[in-house]
Design a protein around this motif. Structure first.
Motif, short mmCIF file in Angstrom:
data_model
loop_
_atom_site.label_atom_id
_atom_site.label_comp_id
_atom_site.label_asym_id
_atom_site.label_seq_id
_atom_site.Cartn_x
_atom_site.Cartn_y
_atom_site.Cartn_z
N LEU A 106 0.82 -1.21 0.00
CA LEU A 106 0.00 0.00 0.00
C LEU A 106 0.86 1.26 0.00
CD1 LEU A 106 -2.84 -1.01 2.48
CD2 LEU A 106 -2.94 -0.91 -0.02
N PHE A 107 1.94 1.23 0.75
CA PHE A 107 2.83 2.39 0.83
C PHE A 107 3.48 2.68 -0.53
CE2 PHE A 107 6.96 4.36 1.68
CZ PHE A 107 6.56 5.49 2.37
N PHE A 108 4.05 1.65 -1.15
CA PHE A 108 4.77 1.86 -2.40
C PHE A 108 3.84 2.13 -3.59
CE2 PHE A 108 8.18 -0.22 0.06
CZ PHE A 108 9.07 0.83 0.02
N SER A 109 2.57 1.75 -3.45
CA SER A 109 1.60 2.09 -4.50
C SER A 109 0.92 3.43 -4.19
CB SER A 109 0.56 0.98 -4.66
OG SER A 109 -0.22 0.87 -3.48
N ARG A 110 1.38 4.11 -3.14
CA ARG A 110 0.90 5.43 -2.72
C ARG A 110 -0.57 5.42 -2.31
NH1 ARG A 110 4.44 9.15 -2.92
NH2 ARG A 110 3.02 10.89 -3.08
#
Length: 150
Positions: A106-110
């Protein structure tokens, strides 16, 4: 069955932003306090003590302010700038809770945003990663996939 992709309709966020934020904040801190020492290790959360935290549910218009104290999580009525802001949609928070998505994805897909003190954001992410979700869902039959109430 996986959680379907959804975003709450825009009017929900407009209405939610005008509603009192204390009731959902009380529900959040009650849930966090139930998890404290059971699945969330108190000692690992020590660096959060006294920090101003803000959890935004973007598509619901919620801005839940809370803090961590030696006695547990508490609502915060402090409008000052938070030390850490975590933002996502209702669906993405649910996906995290159900372990259908991990914080890194979730973080790296913003889709999960963390703003503020980087070390606090890493602490939250690492704590979420360390939770033994399988052990939790084994103890709570309603959270098991494929189970229904009735």
């Amino acid at each position: 069955m996986p959680l379907p992709a959804f975003i709450l309709p825009a009017p929900v966020a407009r209405i939610g932003a005008h509603l009192p934020q204390l009731p959902p904040t009380l529900a959040l801190v009650a849930g966090l306090n139930l998890a404290l020492d059971r699945i969330l290790p108190r000692d690992a959360l020590e660096p959060l003590t006294g920090k101003r935290l803000l959890m935004k549910v973007n598509d619901a218009g919620l801005a839940l302010r809370f803090t961590f104290t030696p006695r547990g999580f508490r609502p915060l009525l402090d409008p000052r700038q938070p030390d850490l802001t975590i933002s996502a949609t209702a669906r993405d928070y649910l996906a995290l809770a159900l372990r259908e998505e991990d914080p890194d994805t979730l973080f790296f897909s913003r889709r999960l945003l963390m703003e503020g003190e980087t070390d606090l954001g890493l602490l939250v992410k690492n704590t979420l990663d360390a939770v033994d979700w399988d052990a939790l869902t084994a103890r709570l039959p309603l959270l098991r996939h494929g189970r229904t109430v009735g």
